[in-house]
Design a protein around this motif. Structure first.
Motif, PDB file in Angstrom:
ATOM      1  N   PRO A   5      53.181  47.146  46.759  1.00 30.99           N
ATOM      2  CA  PRO A   5      52.484  47.139  48.057  1.00 30.99           C
ATOM      3  C   PRO A   5      51.000  47.463  47.938  1.00 30.99           C
ATOM      4  O   PRO A   5      50.172  46.870  48.646  1.00 30.99           O
ATOM      5  N   LEU A   6      50.643  48.398  47.046  1.00 32.23           N
ATOM      6  CA  LEU A   6      49.235  48.765  46.920  1.00 32.23           C
ATOM      7  C   LEU A   6      48.393  47.627  46.341  1.00 32.23           C
ATOM      8  O   LEU A   6      47.183  47.559  46.579  1.00 32.23           O
ATOM      9  N   ASP A   7      49.012  46.727  45.570  1.00 31.27           N
ATOM     10  CA  ASP A   7      48.258  45.568  45.083  1.00 31.27           C
ATOM     11  C   ASP A   7      47.910  44.638  46.250  1.00 31.27           C
ATOM     12  O   ASP A   7      46.814  44.070  46.309  1.00 31.27           O
ATOM     13  N   LEU A   8      48.863  44.481  47.164  1.00 37.61           N
ATOM     14  CA  LEU A   8      48.600  43.669  48.354  1.00 37.61           C
ATOM     15  C   LEU A   8      47.541  44.324  49.227  1.00 37.61           C
ATOM     16  O   LEU A   8      46.677  43.659  49.794  1.00 37.61           O
ATOM     17  N   TRP A   9      47.602  45.662  49.332  1.00 32.60           N
ATOM     18  CA  TRP A   9      46.561  46.391  50.063  1.00 32.60           C
ATOM     19  C   TRP A   9      45.200  46.166  49.421  1.00 32.60           C
ATOM     20  O   TRP A   9      44.186  45.966  50.118  1.00 32.60           O
ATOM     21  N   LEU A  10      45.157  46.189  48.083  1.00 35.32           N
ATOM     22  CA  LEU A  10      43.891  46.014  47.367  1.00 35.32           C
ATOM     23  C   LEU A  10      43.265  44.660  47.678  1.00 35.32           C
ATOM     24  O   LEU A  10      42.056  44.563  47.937  1.00 35.32           O
ATOM     25  N   ALA A  11      44.083  43.613  47.673  1.00 34.86           N
ATOM     26  CA  ALA A  11      43.558  42.288  48.013  1.00 34.86           C
ATOM     27  C   ALA A  11      43.038  42.267  49.443  1.00 34.86           C
ATOM     28  O   ALA A  11      41.949  41.737  49.721  1.00 34.86           O
ATOM     29  N   HIS A  12      43.798  42.893  50.339  1.00 31.82           N
ATOM     30  CA  HIS A  12      43.395  42.957  51.753  1.00 31.82           C
ATOM     31  C   HIS A  12      42.089  43.732  51.914  1.00 31.82           C
ATOM     32  O   HIS A  12      41.186  43.299  52.638  1.00 31.82           O
ATOM     33  N   ARG A  13      41.954  44.860  51.225  1.00 30.29           N
ATOM     34  CA  ARG A  13      40.794  45.735  51.395  1.00 30.29           C
ATOM     35  C   ARG A  13      39.532  45.139  50.782  1.00 30.29           C
ATOM     36  O   ARG A  13      38.420  45.371  51.287  1.00 30.29           O
ATOM     37  N   THR A  14      39.698  44.378  49.714  1.00 30.14           N
ATOM     38  CA  THR A  14      38.530  43.763  49.076  1.00 30.14           C
ATOM     39  C   THR A  14      38.179  42.409  49.687  1.00 30.14           C
ATOM     40  O   THR A  14      37.146  41.820  49.338  1.00 30.14           O
ATOM     41  N   GLY A  15      39.050  41.928  50.582  1.00 26.97           N
ATOM     42  CA  GLY A  15      38.790  40.648  51.221  1.00 26.97           C
ATOM     43  C   GLY A  15      39.050  39.459  50.328  1.00 26.97           C
ATOM     44  O   GLY A  15      38.509  38.369  50.570  1.00 26.97           O
ATOM     45  N   LEU A  16      39.894  39.640  49.313  1.00 29.35           N
ATOM     46  CA  LEU A  16      40.198  38.564  48.375  1.00 29.35           C
ATOM     47  C   LEU A  16      41.568  37.964  48.683  1.00 29.35           C
ATOM     48  O   LEU A  16      42.396  38.569  49.360  1.00 29.35           O
ATOM     49  N   ASP A  17      41.822  36.775  48.142  1.00 29.12           N
ATOM     50  CA  ASP A  17      43.091  36.102  48.393  1.00 29.12           C
ATOM     51  C   ASP A  17      44.238  36.693  47.574  1.00 29.12           C
ATOM     52  O   ASP A  17      45.399  36.538  47.923  1.00 29.12           O
ATOM     53  N   ALA A  18      43.903  37.363  46.479  1.00 29.83           N
ATOM     54  CA  ALA A  18      44.917  37.925  45.591  1.00 29.83           C
ATOM     55  C   ALA A  18      44.346  39.187  44.964  1.00 29.83           C
ATOM     56  O   ALA A  18      43.117  39.394  44.959  1.00 29.83           O
ATOM     57  N   PRO A  19      45.210  40.080  44.454  1.00 33.55           N
ATOM     58  CA  PRO A  19      44.694  41.287  43.785  1.00 33.55           C
ATOM     59  C   PRO A  19      43.752  40.901  42.657  1.00 33.55           C
ATOM     60  O   PRO A  19      44.056  40.013  41.852  1.00 33.55           O
ATOM     61  N   PRO A  20      42.592  41.533  42.580  1.00 35.69           N
ATOM     62  CA  PRO A  20      41.611  41.149  41.558  1.00 35.69           C
ATOM     63  C   PRO A  20      42.019  41.647  40.177  1.00 35.69           C
ATOM     64  O   PRO A  20      42.807  42.580  40.035  1.00 35.69           O
ATOM     65  N   SER A  21      41.454  41.024  39.163  1.00 37.46           N
ATOM     66  CA  SER A  21      41.588  41.551  37.807  1.00 37.46           C
ATOM     67  C   SER A  21      40.777  42.835  37.716  1.00 37.46           C
ATOM     68  O   SER A  21      39.942  43.131  38.588  1.00 37.46           O
ATOM     69  N   ARG A  22      41.008  43.607  36.640  1.00 41.79           N
ATOM     70  CA  ARG A  22      40.238  44.852  36.472  1.00 41.79           C
ATOM     71  C   ARG A  22      38.744  44.542  36.384  1.00 41.79           C
ATOM     72  O   ARG A  22      37.917  45.250  36.960  1.00 41.79           O
ATOM     73  N   ARG A  23      38.412  43.484  35.694  1.00 42.36           N
ATOM     74  CA  ARG A  23      36.992  43.131  35.538  1.00 42.36           C
ATOM     75  C   ARG A  23      36.375  42.773  36.887  1.00 42.36           C
ATOM     76  O   ARG A  23      35.253  43.211  37.202  1.00 42.36           O
ATOM     77  N   ARG A  24      37.097  41.998  37.682  1.00 40.95           N
ATOM     78  CA  ARG A  24      36.561  41.604  38.981  1.00 40.95           C
ATOM     79  C   ARG A  24      36.479  42.796  39.926  1.00 40.95           C
ATOM     80  O   ARG A  24      35.533  42.907  40.714  1.00 40.95           O
ATOM     81  N   LEU A  25      37.463  43.703  39.838  1.00 38.74           N
ATOM     82  CA  LEU A  25      37.432  44.903  40.673  1.00 38.74           C
ATOM     83  C   LEU A  25      36.244  45.784  40.307  1.00 38.74           C
ATOM     84  O   LEU A  25      35.567  46.344  41.185  1.00 38.74           O
ATOM     85  N   ASP A  26      35.958  45.912  39.013  1.00 39.19           N
ATOM     86  CA  ASP A  26      34.794  46.708  38.589  1.00 39.19           C
ATOM     87  C   ASP A  26      33.502  46.127  39.149  1.00 39.19           C
ATOM     88  O   ASP A  26      32.618  46.863  39.605  1.00 39.19           O
ATOM     89  N   ALA A  27      33.380  44.813  39.115  1.00 38.15           N
ATOM     90  CA  ALA A  27      32.170  44.176  39.650  1.00 38.15           C
ATOM     91  C   ALA A  27      32.063  44.419  41.152  1.00 38.15           C
ATOM     92  O   ALA A  27      30.963  44.688  41.679  1.00 38.15           O
TER      93      ALA A  27
END
Length: 434
Positions: A5-27
Protein backbone atom coordinates in the motif's frame (compact mmCIF):
# COMPACT_ATOMS: atom_id res chain seq x y z
CA UNK A 1 5.75 -9.70 -4.89
CA UNK A 2 2.69 -7.43 -5.15
CA UNK A 3 3.03 -3.72 -4.51
CA UNK A 4 2.62 -2.67 -0.88
CA UNK A 5 0.00 0.00 0.00
CA UNK A 6 2.78 2.47 0.79
CA UNK A 7 4.19 2.04 -2.73
CA UNK A 8 0.82 3.08 -4.13
CA UNK A 9 0.80 6.01 -1.70
CA UNK A 10 4.28 6.98 -2.92
CA UNK A 11 3.14 7.12 -6.53
CA UNK A 12 0.09 9.14 -5.49
CA UNK A 13 2.13 11.57 -3.36
CA UNK A 14 4.79 12.18 -6.00
CA UNK A 15 2.19 12.60 -8.73
CA UNK A 16 3.61 9.74 -10.80
CA UNK A 17 1.80 6.94 -12.60
CA UNK A 18 3.76 4.23 -10.78
CA UNK A 19 6.10 3.97 -7.76
CA UNK A 20 9.41 5.56 -8.77
CA UNK A 21 12.75 3.82 -8.82
CA UNK A 22 15.18 4.76 -6.03
CA UNK A 23 17.12 6.91 -8.47
CA UNK A 24 14.03 8.75 -9.65
CA UNK A 25 12.81 9.22 -6.07
CA UNK A 26 16.17 10.73 -5.09
CA UNK A 27 15.94 13.21 -7.96
CA UNK A 28 12.39 14.12 -6.96
CA UNK A 29 13.49 14.64 -3.33
CA UNK A 30 16.38 16.90 -4.30
CA UNK A 31 14.00 19.06 -6.32
CA UNK A 32 11.63 19.32 -3.34
CA UNK A 33 14.46 20.12 -0.92
CA UNK A 34 15.66 22.96 -3.15
CA UNK A 35 12.09 24.28 -3.40
CA UNK A 36 11.74 24.13 0.40
CA UNK A 37 14.92 26.15 0.90
CA UNK A 38 13.75 28.78 -1.60
CA UNK A 39 10.29 28.95 -0.03
CA UNK A 40 11.64 29.26 3.52
CA UNK A 41 14.18 31.93 2.63
CA UNK A 42 11.55 34.04 0.89
CA UNK A 43 8.68 33.62 3.37
CA UNK A 44 10.36 33.41 6.80
CA UNK A 45 12.55 36.15 8.32
CA UNK A 46 14.19 33.51 10.51
CA UNK A 47 15.15 31.27 7.61
CA UNK A 48 16.26 34.30 5.58
CA UNK A 49 18.87 34.91 8.30
CA UNK A 50 19.55 31.28 9.18
CA UNK A 51 20.11 30.25 5.55
CA UNK A 52 21.62 33.53 4.40
CA UNK A 53 24.64 31.77 2.87
CA UNK A 54 22.63 29.03 1.16
CA UNK A 55 21.71 29.01 -2.50
CA UNK A 56 19.33 26.34 -3.69
CA UNK A 57 21.04 26.13 -7.08
CA UNK A 58 24.17 24.90 -5.29
CA UNK A 59 22.32 21.89 -3.78
CA UNK A 60 23.15 19.29 -6.42
CA UNK A 61 23.46 16.32 -4.04
CA UNK A 62 22.24 15.23 -0.61
CA UNK A 63 25.78 15.89 0.62
CA UNK A 64 25.39 19.52 -0.46
CA UNK A 65 22.11 19.72 1.46
CA UNK A 66 23.79 18.27 4.58
CA UNK A 67 26.05 21.33 4.74
CA UNK A 68 23.12 23.58 5.64
CA UNK A 69 22.96 24.56 9.32
CA UNK A 70 20.64 22.64 11.62
CA UNK A 71 17.85 23.85 13.88
CA UNK A 72 16.68 22.28 17.15
CA UNK A 73 13.91 22.13 19.73
CA UNK A 74 15.03 25.50 21.10
CA UNK A 75 13.75 27.15 17.92
CA UNK A 76 10.30 25.66 18.53
CA UNK A 77 10.37 26.92 22.12
CA UNK A 78 11.88 30.37 21.91
CA UNK A 79 10.38 31.85 18.73
CA UNK A 80 8.35 29.27 16.78
CA UNK A 81 6.43 31.95 14.87
CA UNK A 82 9.70 32.85 13.19
CA UNK A 83 9.61 29.58 11.26
CA UNK A 84 6.16 30.31 9.83
CA UNK A 85 6.04 30.77 6.07
CA UNK A 86 2.32 31.57 5.82
CA UNK A 87 -0.03 33.90 7.68
CA UNK A 88 -1.54 32.78 10.97
CA UNK A 89 -4.91 32.70 9.21
CA UNK A 90 -3.72 29.68 7.24
CA UNK A 91 -2.82 27.72 10.38
CA UNK A 92 -5.48 25.14 11.27
CA UNK A 93 -3.91 23.70 14.42
CA UNK A 94 -1.21 24.65 16.91
CA UNK A 95 0.23 21.87 19.08
CA UNK A 96 1.98 22.75 22.34
CA UNK A 97 4.54 20.22 23.52
CA UNK A 98 5.85 20.46 27.06
CA UNK A 99 8.47 17.91 28.06
CA UNK A 100 7.54 16.14 31.29
CA UNK A 101 9.42 17.40 34.31
CA UNK A 102 10.72 20.61 32.71
CA UNK A 103 9.87 24.26 33.15
CA UNK A 104 10.12 27.15 30.74
CA UNK A 105 8.55 27.62 27.31
CA UNK A 106 6.99 24.63 25.59
CA UNK A 107 7.61 23.72 21.96
CA UNK A 108 4.91 24.92 19.58
CA UNK A 109 4.28 23.36 16.18
CA UNK A 110 1.97 24.91 13.58
CA UNK A 111 -0.02 22.81 11.08
CA UNK A 112 -2.05 23.93 8.09
CA UNK A 113 -5.16 22.10 6.91
CA UNK A 114 -3.03 20.75 4.05
CA UNK A 115 -0.55 19.30 6.55
CA UNK A 116 -3.29 17.45 8.41
CA UNK A 117 -4.84 16.17 5.19
CA UNK A 118 -1.43 14.79 4.19
CA UNK A 119 -1.24 12.96 7.52
CA UNK A 120 -4.73 11.49 7.11
CA UNK A 121 -3.82 10.33 3.61
CA UNK A 122 -0.59 8.72 4.85
CA UNK A 123 -2.39 7.02 7.75
CA UNK A 124 -5.01 5.63 5.34
CA UNK A 125 -2.41 4.01 3.10
CA UNK A 126 -0.24 2.86 6.02
CA UNK A 127 -3.13 1.22 7.86
CA UNK A 128 -4.26 -0.58 4.69
CA UNK A 129 -1.57 -3.18 5.33
CA UNK A 130 -2.49 -3.52 9.00
CA UNK A 131 -6.32 -3.56 9.21
CA UNK A 132 -8.70 -5.06 6.64
CA UNK A 133 -11.91 -3.44 5.32
CA UNK A 134 -14.82 -4.29 7.59
CA UNK A 135 -12.57 -4.71 10.63
CA UNK A 136 -12.82 -2.57 13.76
CA UNK A 137 -9.70 -0.93 15.18
CA UNK A 138 -9.52 -0.02 18.88
CA UNK A 139 -7.65 3.28 19.28
CA UNK A 140 -5.99 3.94 22.64
CA UNK A 141 -5.14 7.55 21.83
CA UNK A 142 -6.46 10.99 22.85
CA UNK A 143 -9.62 12.26 21.16
CA UNK A 144 -10.30 15.55 22.95
CA UNK A 145 -9.42 18.04 20.22
CA UNK A 146 -10.09 18.46 16.50
CA UNK A 147 -6.97 17.50 14.61
CA UNK A 148 -5.84 15.16 17.39
CA UNK A 149 -4.21 11.87 16.52
CA UNK A 150 -7.28 9.70 17.22
CA UNK A 151 -9.52 11.87 15.03
CA UNK A 152 -7.03 11.92 12.17
CA UNK A 153 -6.63 8.15 12.41
CA UNK A 154 -10.42 7.67 12.52
CA UNK A 155 -10.77 9.70 9.31
CA UNK A 156 -7.99 7.66 7.70
CA UNK A 157 -9.50 4.32 8.67
CA UNK A 158 -12.89 5.34 7.28
CA UNK A 159 -11.28 5.84 3.86
CA UNK A 160 -10.14 2.21 3.98
CA UNK A 161 -13.51 0.89 5.16
CA UNK A 162 -12.23 0.18 8.68
CA UNK A 163 -14.38 1.07 11.69
CA UNK A 164 -12.80 2.93 14.61
CA UNK A 165 -13.62 2.37 18.27
CA UNK A 166 -11.90 5.23 20.09
CA UNK A 167 -11.17 4.43 23.71
CA UNK A 168 -9.07 7.49 24.43
CA UNK A 169 -6.04 7.43 26.69
CA UNK A 170 -6.04 4.21 28.71
CA UNK A 171 -6.70 4.61 32.41
CA UNK A 172 -7.74 1.04 33.20
CA UNK A 173 -6.61 -2.01 31.24
CA UNK A 174 -9.71 -4.09 32.01
CA UNK A 175 -12.03 -1.31 30.81
CA UNK A 176 -10.07 -1.07 27.56
CA UNK A 177 -10.21 -4.85 27.15
CA UNK A 178 -13.97 -4.79 27.74
CA UNK A 179 -14.37 -2.29 24.91
CA UNK A 180 -12.05 -4.32 22.69
CA UNK A 181 -14.25 -7.41 23.19
CA UNK A 182 -17.54 -5.53 22.88
CA UNK A 183 -16.45 -3.84 19.64
CA UNK A 184 -14.97 -7.12 18.35
CA UNK A 185 -11.83 -5.20 17.51
CA UNK A 186 -9.40 -7.04 15.25
CA UNK A 187 -6.73 -4.33 15.39
CA UNK A 188 -5.46 -2.25 18.32
CA UNK A 189 -3.43 0.98 18.06
CA UNK A 190 -1.65 2.51 21.03
CA UNK A 191 1.54 3.21 22.93
CA UNK A 192 3.84 0.32 23.92
CA UNK A 193 3.14 0.73 27.65
CA UNK A 194 -0.63 0.68 27.15
CA UNK A 195 -0.57 -2.22 24.69
CA UNK A 196 1.55 -4.22 27.13
CA UNK A 197 -1.06 -3.55 29.83
CA UNK A 198 -3.85 -4.63 27.49
CA UNK A 199 -2.01 -7.80 26.48
CA UNK A 200 -1.38 -8.78 30.11
CA UNK A 201 -5.04 -8.13 30.96
CA UNK A 202 -6.07 -10.34 28.04
CA UNK A 203 -3.70 -13.05 29.22
CA UNK A 204 -5.19 -13.05 32.72
CA UNK A 205 -8.73 -13.25 31.34
CA UNK A 206 -7.99 -15.98 28.82
CA UNK A 207 -8.41 -13.94 25.64
CA UNK A 208 -8.24 -16.45 22.76
CA UNK A 209 -5.17 -16.13 20.55
CA UNK A 210 -6.08 -14.68 17.16
CA UNK A 211 -9.04 -12.66 18.46
CA UNK A 212 -6.89 -9.58 17.85
CA UNK A 213 -5.21 -9.97 14.45
CA UNK A 214 -2.88 -6.97 14.42
CA UNK A 215 -1.35 -4.43 16.76
CA UNK A 216 0.28 -1.10 15.88
CA UNK A 217 2.73 0.22 18.47
CA UNK A 218 3.36 3.95 18.20
CA UNK A 219 3.85 7.25 20.04
CA UNK A 220 6.85 6.24 22.19
CA UNK A 221 10.04 4.20 22.22
CA UNK A 222 9.16 0.55 21.52
CA UNK A 223 10.96 -2.12 23.59
CA UNK A 224 11.43 -5.40 21.75
CA UNK A 225 10.04 -7.14 24.85
CA UNK A 226 6.67 -5.44 24.30
CA UNK A 227 6.64 -6.54 20.64
CA UNK A 228 7.22 -10.13 21.80
CA UNK A 229 4.54 -9.90 24.49
CA UNK A 230 1.88 -8.57 22.11
CA UNK A 231 2.73 -11.09 19.40
CA UNK A 232 2.70 -14.04 21.80
CA UNK A 233 -0.31 -13.12 23.95
CA UNK A 234 -2.62 -11.87 21.20
CA UNK A 235 -1.31 -14.40 18.67
CA UNK A 236 -1.16 -11.61 16.09
CA UNK A 237 1.18 -9.62 13.88
CA UNK A 238 2.73 -6.65 15.66
CA UNK A 239 3.69 -3.58 13.61
CA UNK A 240 5.75 -0.59 14.71
CA UNK A 241 5.57 3.10 13.82
CA UNK A 242 7.86 6.07 14.39
CA UNK A 243 6.76 9.66 14.13
CA UNK A 244 6.75 13.00 15.92
CA UNK A 245 4.38 15.93 16.27
CA UNK A 246 7.11 17.90 14.50
CA UNK A 247 6.96 15.59 11.47
CA UNK A 248 3.16 15.70 11.24
CA UNK A 249 2.82 12.52 13.34
CA UNK A 250 3.48 10.04 10.54
CA UNK A 251 7.15 9.23 9.98
CA UNK A 252 7.79 5.55 9.23
CA UNK A 253 5.77 2.35 9.51
CA UNK A 254 6.68 -1.30 9.36
CA UNK A 255 5.86 -3.10 6.14
CA UNK A 256 4.25 -6.53 5.82
CA UNK A 257 7.54 -8.46 5.42
CA UNK A 258 8.68 -6.88 8.69
CA UNK A 259 12.17 -5.96 7.52
CA UNK A 260 12.18 -2.39 8.80
CA UNK A 261 10.07 0.76 8.98
CA UNK A 262 9.55 2.33 5.58
CA UNK A 263 10.07 6.08 5.77
CA UNK A 264 7.47 8.63 4.70
CA UNK A 265 10.15 10.09 2.47
CA UNK A 266 8.07 12.56 0.49
CA UNK A 267 7.16 14.38 3.71
CA UNK A 268 10.01 13.42 6.07
CA UNK A 269 13.53 13.49 4.66
CA UNK A 270 15.80 11.79 7.19
CA UNK A 271 19.54 12.15 7.78
CA UNK A 272 21.60 10.35 10.42
CA UNK A 273 24.41 12.41 11.93
CA UNK A 274 27.14 12.00 14.50
CA UNK A 275 25.62 13.92 17.44
CA UNK A 276 29.02 15.27 18.48
CA UNK A 277 30.40 16.39 15.11
CA UNK A 278 27.26 16.81 13.00
CA UNK A 279 28.80 14.72 10.22
CA UNK A 280 26.51 12.53 8.09
CA UNK A 281 26.82 8.84 8.93
CA UNK A 282 26.50 6.05 6.37
CA UNK A 283 23.58 3.65 6.29
CA UNK A 284 23.91 1.00 8.99
CA UNK A 285 25.44 3.31 11.63
CA UNK A 286 23.49 4.69 14.59
CA UNK A 287 23.35 8.41 15.16
CA UNK A 288 21.01 11.34 15.77
CA UNK A 289 17.99 11.58 13.48
CA UNK A 290 17.71 14.90 11.61
CA UNK A 291 14.52 15.61 9.67
CA UNK A 292 13.42 17.98 6.93
CA UNK A 293 9.78 18.34 5.81
CA UNK A 294 9.98 18.83 2.01
CA UNK A 295 6.28 19.36 1.24
CA UNK A 296 5.27 21.43 4.24
CA UNK A 297 4.60 25.05 3.38
CA UNK A 298 3.20 26.44 6.64
CA UNK A 299 6.04 25.66 9.07
CA UNK A 300 8.77 23.79 7.20
CA UNK A 301 11.51 22.24 9.27
CA UNK A 302 14.91 22.26 7.60
CA UNK A 303 17.49 19.94 9.16
CA UNK A 304 15.75 19.71 12.53
CA UNK A 305 17.72 17.79 15.18
CA UNK A 306 15.16 15.51 16.82
CA UNK A 307 17.28 14.11 19.67
CA UNK A 308 16.11 10.64 18.64
CA UNK A 309 18.78 8.05 17.87
CA UNK A 310 18.47 5.49 15.10
CA UNK A 311 19.89 4.24 11.82
CA UNK A 312 18.94 3.66 8.20
CA UNK A 313 19.10 -0.02 7.31
CA UNK A 314 21.41 -0.69 4.36
CA UNK A 315 20.23 -2.51 1.26
CA UNK A 316 16.76 -3.12 -0.10
CA UNK A 317 13.69 -4.46 1.67
CA UNK A 318 12.26 -7.93 1.04
CA UNK A 319 9.32 -6.10 -0.56
CA UNK A 320 9.88 -4.13 -3.81
CA UNK A 321 9.41 -0.70 -2.22
CA UNK A 322 12.05 1.93 -3.06
CA UNK A 323 11.44 3.66 0.28
CA UNK A 324 14.38 3.59 2.68
CA UNK A 325 14.02 1.61 5.90
CA UNK A 326 14.45 2.81 9.46
CA UNK A 327 15.67 0.30 12.03
CA UNK A 328 12.90 -0.30 14.62
CA UNK A 329 15.46 0.24 17.39
CA UNK A 330 14.98 3.96 18.11
CA UNK A 331 15.64 5.74 21.37
CA UNK A 332 16.02 9.25 22.77
CA UNK A 333 19.59 10.32 23.25
CA UNK A 334 18.86 12.02 26.58
CA UNK A 335 17.09 9.06 28.22
CA UNK A 336 19.95 7.86 30.41
CA UNK A 337 21.42 8.47 33.85
CA UNK A 338 24.91 8.06 35.28
CA UNK A 339 24.92 5.58 38.16
CA UNK A 340 28.38 6.47 39.43
CA UNK A 341 30.46 5.84 36.35
CA UNK A 342 28.17 3.49 34.43
CA UNK A 343 25.28 4.62 32.26
CA UNK A 344 21.78 3.19 32.58
CA UNK A 345 19.41 3.84 29.69
CA UNK A 346 15.63 3.73 29.55
CA UNK A 347 16.03 1.36 26.61
CA UNK A 348 17.84 -1.16 28.87
CA UNK A 349 15.19 -0.79 31.56
CA UNK A 350 12.38 -1.37 29.09
CA UNK A 351 13.95 -4.46 27.59
CA UNK A 352 14.70 -5.86 31.03
CA UNK A 353 11.47 -5.14 32.91
CA UNK A 354 8.82 -5.62 30.21
CA UNK A 355 10.23 -9.13 29.72
CA UNK A 356 9.07 -10.07 33.22
CA UNK A 357 5.81 -12.07 33.18
CA UNK A 358 4.90 -10.56 36.56
CA UNK A 359 5.09 -6.96 35.26
CA UNK A 360 2.43 -4.98 33.36
CA UNK A 361 4.03 -1.52 33.39
CA UNK A 362 6.65 0.55 35.20
CA UNK A 363 7.94 4.07 35.81
CA UNK A 364 11.51 4.97 36.72
CA UNK A 365 13.21 7.80 38.58
CA UNK A 366 16.73 8.49 39.80
CA UNK A 367 18.25 10.96 42.23
CA UNK A 368 20.70 11.19 45.14
CA UNK A 369 21.96 7.67 44.59
CA UNK A 370 18.50 6.07 44.55
CA UNK A 371 16.95 4.27 41.57
CA UNK A 372 13.21 4.20 42.13
CA UNK A 373 10.94 1.86 40.20
CA UNK A 374 7.16 1.92 40.42
CA UNK A 375 6.07 -1.46 39.07
CA UNK A 376 2.52 -2.55 38.27
CA UNK A 377 1.74 -6.24 38.19
CA UNK A 378 0.95 -9.37 40.14
CA UNK A 379 2.36 -11.71 42.75
CA UNK A 380 6.11 -11.94 43.17
CA UNK A 381 6.56 -8.61 41.38
CA UNK A 382 8.99 -6.98 43.81
CA UNK A 383 11.34 -9.97 43.82
CA UNK A 384 11.21 -10.28 40.04
CA UNK A 385 11.99 -6.58 39.49
CA UNK A 386 14.80 -6.65 42.04
CA UNK A 387 16.41 -9.65 40.34
CA UNK A 388 16.04 -8.19 36.86
CA UNK A 389 17.58 -4.86 37.87
CA UNK A 390 20.53 -6.59 39.51
CA UNK A 391 21.27 -8.27 36.16
CA UNK A 392 21.95 -4.90 34.51
CA UNK A 393 25.71 -4.08 34.61
CA UNK A 394 25.27 -0.42 35.61
CA UNK A 395 22.90 -1.32 38.45
CA UNK A 396 24.98 -4.29 39.62
CA UNK A 397 28.10 -2.15 39.81
CA UNK A 398 26.33 0.60 41.75
CA UNK A 399 24.86 -1.87 44.24
CA UNK A 400 28.20 -3.62 44.70
CA UNK A 401 30.05 -0.36 45.39
CA UNK A 402 27.34 0.95 47.69
CA UNK A 403 26.87 4.03 45.50
CA UNK A 404 23.34 2.96 44.51
CA UNK A 405 20.22 1.94 46.40
CA UNK A 406 17.00 0.52 44.96
CA UNK A 407 13.54 1.70 45.96
CA UNK A 408 11.02 -0.67 44.40
CA UNK A 409 7.38 0.25 44.89
CA UNK A 410 4.60 -1.97 43.60
CA UNK A 411 0.99 -1.56 42.59
CA UNK A 412 -1.56 -4.15 41.54
CA UNK A 413 -2.80 -4.75 38.00
CA UNK A 414 -5.00 -2.14 36.39
CA UNK A 415 -3.83 1.38 35.71
CA UNK A 416 -0.68 2.51 33.86
CA UNK A 417 2.32 3.43 35.99
CA UNK A 418 2.19 6.95 34.51
CA UNK A 419 -1.20 8.60 33.88
CA UNK A 420 -1.92 10.18 30.52
CA UNK A 421 0.19 9.70 27.42
CA UNK A 422 3.47 11.36 28.41
CA UNK A 423 6.47 9.67 26.83
CA UNK A 424 8.33 7.43 29.23
CA UNK A 425 11.64 8.67 30.61
CA UNK A 426 13.84 8.28 33.68
CA UNK A 427 12.62 11.12 35.88
CA UNK A 428 15.28 13.03 37.81
CA UNK A 429 14.25 12.98 41.47
CA UNK A 430 14.87 15.92 43.76
CA UNK A 431 15.38 15.92 47.51
CA UNK A 432 11.62 16.22 48.21
CA UNK A 433 10.94 13.16 46.07
CA UNK A 434 12.99 10.84 48.20
Amino acid sequence: MALQPLDLWLAHRTGLDAPPSRRRLDAWLLDRLRETVDHAQCASPFYARHLADAKSRDIATFQDFSRLPTIGPEHLRDAPEGLLCVSRDEIARVVTLRTSGTTGPAKRVFHTAEDMEATVDYFAWGMAGIAAPGDTALILMPDERPGGVARLLTQALARSGVNAAVHGVMENADAALDQCLEAEARCVVGSPAHLNLLARAGERRGLPRGRVRSVLLCWDMIPEAVVRNCTRIFGCRTFRHWGMIETGLGGAVECTPGSGLHLRETDVFLEIIDPATGQILPDGEYGEMVVTTPLRRGMPLIRYRTGDMGRILPGRCACPSPLRRLDPLIWRGTDSVDLGGRTLTLRELGQCLYALPELDDFAAGFGQGVLRILACGGRGLREAVNGALASLPAVARGLCSGALALDIQTRKHGAPAIPGLDKRRITILGGNDQ
